[in-house]
Design an enzyme around this catalytic site. Sequence first.
Site, PDB file in Angstrom:
ATOM      1  N   ASP A  59       0.838  -1.208   0.000  1.00  0.00           N
ATOM      2  CA  ASP A  59       0.000   0.000   0.000  1.00  0.00           C
ATOM      3  C   ASP A  59       0.872   1.256   0.000  1.00  0.00           C
ATOM      4  OD1 ASP A  59      -2.359   1.393  -0.028  1.00  0.00           O
ATOM      5  OD2 ASP A  59      -2.797   1.130   2.113  1.00  0.00           O
ATOM      6  N   ASN A 112     -10.930  -2.809  -5.590  1.00  0.00           N
ATOM      7  CA  ASN A 112     -10.151  -1.857  -6.399  1.00  0.00           C
ATOM      8  C   ASN A 112     -10.773  -1.584  -7.782  1.00  0.00           C
ATOM      9  OD1 ASN A 112      -6.932  -2.984  -5.095  1.00  0.00           O
ATOM     10  ND2 ASN A 112      -8.136  -1.210  -4.475  1.00  0.00           N
TER      11      ASN A 112
END
Length: 254
Positions: free
Chosen positions: A23, A71
């Site tokens: 991330d 996502n």
Amino acid sequence: MPHASKAPAERTAVPRHVAIIMDGNGRWARQRGLPRIEGHRRGVETVRTVTFAARDLGVKMLTLYAFSAENWNRPKDEVGALMGLLELYLRKELRTFVRDRVRLMTIGRTEDLPAGVRRHLAATVEATKAFTDYTLVLALNYGSRTEAADAARGYAAAVCSGSQKLDDASWEAFARHLYTSGMPDPDLVIRTSGETRVSNFLLLQAAYAEFFFTPVLWPDFTKADLAAAIADYARRERRYGLTSEQVNPAAAAE
Ligand code: IPE
Ligand code: IPE
Ligand code: MG
């Protein structure tokens, strides 16, 4: 018992399976005034580095959370660019994986990925399936809740067909229907970028994993950062619900 009294063999233990929530690509780019996709591009470089760093450090399986089921809801351009990068990465890495004997596997609903990505994935998985020393698992279109729903469907189908008895319900029987069937559970889960959440990643498999959170953004993550996470892991005592004395009788007797 204090950690210091643990047996040396345990203190140096290397996690067999490391899973990483990669991330911070977007923030890495924003800090530099660059478009988010530049962060993803740099993130791919880190994937290359960490894949081989983990093996050097003695890890046997590395799972990377590359694209979550959620996502897809990002801006269309970003999703398209991520899929393009993924295809390019797979195309470039096939020869490296074969040369360096890296087995590639996936978890997630890969059937929903674009055709080009699916083709390269299938070719790489097939070309590397005989390698047994080191495995890279890409979590693609992965989400634990979708995985649980898919597993429940598979389990129910097995009951309907008679190959699974309803009364024999057990974790082991259910886990055979997860995407991770046959894989060891993760020992260590790392998340970069300072976020301390799980974001739908390996919820069932990480039941007894150790977690390590670092503020380092994924494009900046290095072999030294991975080594630091593994060193931290080695200092912990995994008890699985037992007492410290049960887990480590030698130290308790000292
Ligand atoms: C991780 O970086 C990569 C993916 C989720 C594909 P992000 O894109 O989430 O980066 P941040 O969190 O916005 O910084
Ligand atoms: C988790 O990161 C998914 C991947 C690393 C692929 P996200 O950036 O999507 O997670 P949230 O939205 O911060 O929870
Ligand atoms: Mg993020």
